[in-house]
Design a protein around this motif. Structure first.
Motif, PDB file in Angstrom:
ATOM      1  N   TYR A 142      28.335  -4.074  66.927  1.00 55.74           N
ATOM      2  CA  TYR A 142      29.435  -3.157  66.653  1.00 55.74           C
ATOM      3  C   TYR A 142      29.079  -1.764  67.175  1.00 55.74           C
ATOM      4  CZ  TYR A 142      30.804  -6.767  63.254  1.00 55.74           C
ATOM      5  OH  TYR A 142      31.142  -7.938  62.649  1.00 55.74           O
ATOM      6  N   VAL A 143      30.016  -1.157  67.879  1.00 64.84           N
ATOM      7  CA  VAL A 143      29.854   0.207  68.377  1.00 64.84           C
ATOM      8  C   VAL A 143      31.139   0.965  68.070  1.00 64.84           C
ATOM      9  CG1 VAL A 143      29.452   1.682  70.377  1.00 64.84           C
ATOM     10  CG2 VAL A 143      28.308  -0.534  70.223  1.00 64.84           C
ATOM     11  N   SER A 144      30.971   2.206  67.609  1.00 64.65           N
ATOM     12  CA  SER A 144      32.139   3.011  67.261  1.00 64.65           C
ATOM     13  C   SER A 144      31.898   4.462  67.643  1.00 64.65           C
ATOM     14  CB  SER A 144      32.422   2.910  65.752  1.00 64.65           C
ATOM     15  OG  SER A 144      33.511   3.723  65.385  1.00 64.65           O
ATOM     16  N   GLY A 145      32.945   5.115  68.077  1.00 65.83           N
ATOM     17  CA  GLY A 145      32.872   6.539  68.407  1.00 65.83           C
ATOM     18  C   GLY A 145      34.160   7.237  67.998  1.00 65.83           C
ATOM     19  N   SER A 146      34.052   8.478  67.555  1.00 63.60           N
ATOM     20  CA  SER A 146      35.234   9.230  67.155  1.00 63.60           C
ATOM     21  C   SER A 146      35.078  10.689  67.558  1.00 63.60           C
ATOM     22  CB  SER A 146      35.468   9.126  65.640  1.00 63.60           C
ATOM     23  OG  SER A 146      34.443   9.790  64.922  1.00 63.60           O
ATOM     24  N   PHE A 147      36.217  11.330  67.744  1.00 65.24           N
ATOM     25  CA  PHE A 147      36.241  12.756  68.088  1.00 65.24           C
ATOM     26  C   PHE A 147      37.500  13.367  67.484  1.00 65.24           C
ATOM     27  CE2 PHE A 147      37.746  16.291  70.659  1.00 65.24           C
ATOM     28  CZ  PHE A 147      36.618  17.085  70.721  1.00 65.24           C
ATOM     29  N   ARG A 148      37.358  14.565  66.930  1.00 71.64           N
ATOM     30  CA  ARG A 148      38.514  15.281  66.409  1.00 71.64           C
ATOM     31  C   ARG A 148      38.346  16.783  66.642  1.00 71.64           C
ATOM     32  NH1 ARG A 148      40.090  13.750  61.132  1.00 71.64           N
ATOM     33  NH2 ARG A 148      41.304  15.677  61.055  1.00 71.64           N
ATOM     34  N   ARG A 149      39.472  17.426  66.830  1.00 72.76           N
ATOM     35  CA  ARG A 149      39.502  18.868  67.036  1.00 72.76           C
ATOM     36  C   ARG A 149      40.438  19.454  65.991  1.00 72.76           C
ATOM     37  NH1 ARG A 149      38.399  22.901  70.609  1.00 72.76           N
ATOM     38  NH2 ARG A 149      40.019  24.465  71.037  1.00 72.76           N
ATOM     39  N   ARG A 203      41.780  33.651  65.275  1.00 79.36           N
ATOM     40  CA  ARG A 203      42.245  32.917  66.447  1.00 79.36           C
ATOM     41  C   ARG A 203      41.115  32.589  67.418  1.00 79.36           C
ATOM     42  NH1 ARG A 203      47.754  32.805  67.070  1.00 79.36           N
ATOM     43  NH2 ARG A 203      48.944  34.135  65.639  1.00 79.36           N
ATOM     44  N   ASP A 204      40.093  33.428  67.461  1.00 80.15           N
ATOM     45  CA  ASP A 204      39.002  33.214  68.415  1.00 80.15           C
ATOM     46  C   ASP A 204      38.029  32.131  67.974  1.00 80.15           C
ATOM     47  OD1 ASP A 204      40.050  35.221  70.011  1.00 80.15           O
ATOM     48  OD2 ASP A 204      38.847  36.793  69.057  1.00 80.15           O
ATOM     49  N   SER A 205      38.038  31.759  66.687  1.00 78.81           N
ATOM     50  CA  SER A 205      37.034  30.808  66.207  1.00 78.81           C
ATOM     51  C   SER A 205      37.611  29.762  65.259  1.00 78.81           C
ATOM     52  CB  SER A 205      35.905  31.566  65.494  1.00 78.81           C
ATOM     53  OG  SER A 205      36.408  32.363  64.436  1.00 78.81           O
ATOM     54  N   ARG A 206      38.909  29.609  65.217  1.00 73.79           N
ATOM     55  CA  ARG A 206      39.494  28.696  64.236  1.00 73.79           C
ATOM     56  C   ARG A 206      39.428  27.224  64.643  1.00 73.79           C
ATOM     57  NH1 ARG A 206      45.544  30.888  64.152  1.00 73.79           N
ATOM     58  NH2 ARG A 206      44.371  32.086  62.627  1.00 73.79           N
ATOM     59  N   TRP A 207      39.132  26.937  65.915  1.00 72.83           N
ATOM     60  CA  TRP A 207      39.067  25.551  66.360  1.00 72.83           C
ATOM     61  C   TRP A 207      37.631  25.044  66.340  1.00 72.83           C
ATOM     62  CZ3 TRP A 207      43.205  22.523  66.896  1.00 72.83           C
ATOM     63  CH2 TRP A 207      44.455  23.147  67.033  1.00 72.83           C
ATOM     64  N   GLY A 208      37.457  23.849  65.817  1.00 76.98           N
ATOM     65  CA  GLY A 208      36.147  23.204  65.783  1.00 76.98           C
ATOM     66  C   GLY A 208      36.218  21.800  66.329  1.00 76.98           C
ATOM     67  N   ASN A 209      35.156  21.389  67.060  1.00 78.64           N
ATOM     68  CA  ASN A 209      35.079  20.048  67.631  1.00 78.64           C
ATOM     69  C   ASN A 209      34.057  19.223  66.852  1.00 78.64           C
ATOM     70  OD1 ASN A 209      36.903  20.735  69.745  1.00 78.64           O
ATOM     71  ND2 ASN A 209      35.220  21.693  70.871  1.00 78.64           N
ATOM     72  N   PHE A 210      34.465  18.063  66.366  1.00 81.54           N
ATOM     73  CA  PHE A 210      33.606  17.227  65.533  1.00 81.54           C
ATOM     74  C   PHE A 210      33.652  15.784  66.055  1.00 81.54           C
ATOM     75  CE2 PHE A 210      35.771  20.511  62.973  1.00 81.54           C
ATOM     76  CZ  PHE A 210      34.682  21.338  62.757  1.00 81.54           C
ATOM     77  N   TRP A 211      32.514  15.124  65.992  1.00 77.14           N
ATOM     78  CA  TRP A 211      32.418  13.794  66.589  1.00 77.14           C
ATOM     79  C   TRP A 211      31.391  12.942  65.856  1.00 77.14           C
ATOM     80  CZ3 TRP A 211      27.462  12.886  68.109  1.00 77.14           C
ATOM     81  CH2 TRP A 211      26.661  14.022  68.333  1.00 77.14           C
ATOM     82  N   SER A 212      31.386  11.665  66.151  1.00 82.08           N
ATOM     83  CA  SER A 212      30.391  10.757  65.580  1.00 82.08           C
ATOM     84  C   SER A 212      30.266   9.513  66.445  1.00 82.08           C
ATOM     85  CB  SER A 212      30.777  10.347  64.152  1.00 82.08           C
ATOM     86  OG  SER A 212      31.926   9.525  64.165  1.00 82.08           O
ATOM     87  N   VAL A 213      29.081   8.920  66.440  1.00 80.76           N
ATOM     88  CA  VAL A 213      28.829   7.633  67.096  1.00 80.76           C
ATOM     89  C   VAL A 213      28.054   6.761  66.107  1.00 80.76           C
ATOM     90  CG1 VAL A 213      28.859   8.495  69.460  1.00 80.76           C
ATOM     91  CG2 VAL A 213      26.727   8.562  68.155  1.00 80.76           C
TER      92      VAL A 213
END
Length: 337
Positions: A153-160, A168-178
């Motif tokens: 089993y292999v899984s990957g995810s990404f969300r912003r 406004r300059d720092s409100r977005w974050g990138n998060f991920w997992s494998v």
């Protein structure tokens, strides 16, 4: 003396149960739309009669406050599921989510009553307060799951995620997992032990997730009104301006082993390591600025440990079950910065 204490409280909850609809676009491709809305209203009335022990010193006290809370959630998901050549299975998801929250509060207080009738208009002295707080978050996300023959089993995810609690300059974050896992019990070299070890799996995962500030307006250098300045309306600086405030990030590593013996004895061993960076914490500053501290990203933590669980089914019958569980853990938490 008549000890009179009247209390009336009413709560109205209006909930639009989650509405969901799914449409098949093509083959195994589906689109799903979800809408959820919650509304909660609390209306409180409290009266301390001037003839009671609680109300005598203030000649009667009447309080009334109303709170409205509402939350709107929307989700749009595009999913694709397919099996190839009998043993290859994939599951793909793309999504868009929004969350909109609002809190509305009104409070009134009256005391010094010339009679025994409540309501604010009958009070000799009255005061009131109100405020509105709100936040919004928008998210884009994707996920891919793959497994082969029920063994690998292999899984990957990404969300912003974007949060109104940050500038406004720092409100977005990138998060991920494998993550991945291997079911050893399905392998040929485990067949000779299948009567004893009925299931065995090794798994591992690594990823990063985010934590947003609890304060809805923690980064803003805003002013508060409602002050009296020489008989005129006044204001005061309420927060230290910090436009560089950003998401707190948590980097997580998990490695685990699960074993099942004769379908009655379950062993689970797991190692974890968690690094918290850009920790959200109140930074102390000189009081000559007019403040004692302000919310900032100023810390780093490390948390790691081992967990062991042994669970046994000692007896299982139609009317009686007996299960035993043993847990052992060892944890270390360190302030890195």
């Amino acid at each position: 003396q008549t000890a009179t204490y009247n209390y009336d409280r009413s709560t109205i909850v209006r909930t639009l149960n989650t509405l969901s609809a799914t449409w098949n676009i093509w083959d195994n491709l589906n689109i799903k739309e979800t809408l959820g809305y919650d509304f909660n209203q609390t209306n409180n009335r409290v009266w301390w009669d001037p003839r009671s022990n609680d109300g005598r010193s203030s000649k009667g006290v009447f309080q009334r406050y109303m709170m409205n809370r509402s939350k709107l959630n929307t989700q749009t998901q595009l999913t694709y599921n397919k099996t190839f050549a009998e043993h290859h299975n994939i599951d793909v998801l793309l999504g868009f989510e929004t969350e909109d929250y609002k809190y509305d509060y009104t409070y009134t207080n009256g005391n010094t009553y010339p009679s025994y009738l409540p309501e604010i208009t009958n009070a000799g002295v009255s005061r009131g307060a109100s405020n509105i707080n709100s936040y919004r978050m928008t998210s884009y996300l994707g996920r891919l799951n793959y497994d082969y023959a029920g063994k690998y089993y292999v899984s990957g995810s990404f969300r912003r995620d974007g949060s109104s609690r940050l500038s406004r300059d720092s409100r977005w974050g990138n998060f991920w997992s494998v993550s991945g896992s291997w079911r050893l019990s399905q392998e040929a070299f485990m067949e000779s032990l299948s009567n004893v070890i009925t299931d065995a799996k090794i798994r591992a995962s690594y990823g990063v997730n985010g934590t947003q500030p609890k304060d809805y307006y923690g980064y803003m250098g805003v002013y508060e009104f409602g002050y009296n300045y020489n008989g005129n309306g006044g204001s005061s600086e309420a927060r230290f301006y910090n436009p560089s405030l950003k998401w707190e990030k948590n980097y997580n590593l998990n490695i685990g082993l699960s074993l099942t013996f004769i379908d009655r004895i379950f062993v689970n061993l797991e190692y974890y390591n968690r690094d918290t960076k850009d920790l959200l914490y109140n930074r102390p500053i000189s009081s000559t600025t007019g403040f004692l501290n302000y919310l900032a990203n100023i810390g780093q933590l490390n948390n790691k440990g081992v967990e062991f669980e042994l669970r046994t089914i000692n007896f299982a019958g139609p009317d009686f079950n007996w299960t035993s569980v043993l847990n052992l853990t060892h944890n270390r938490n360190k302030i890195v910065a």
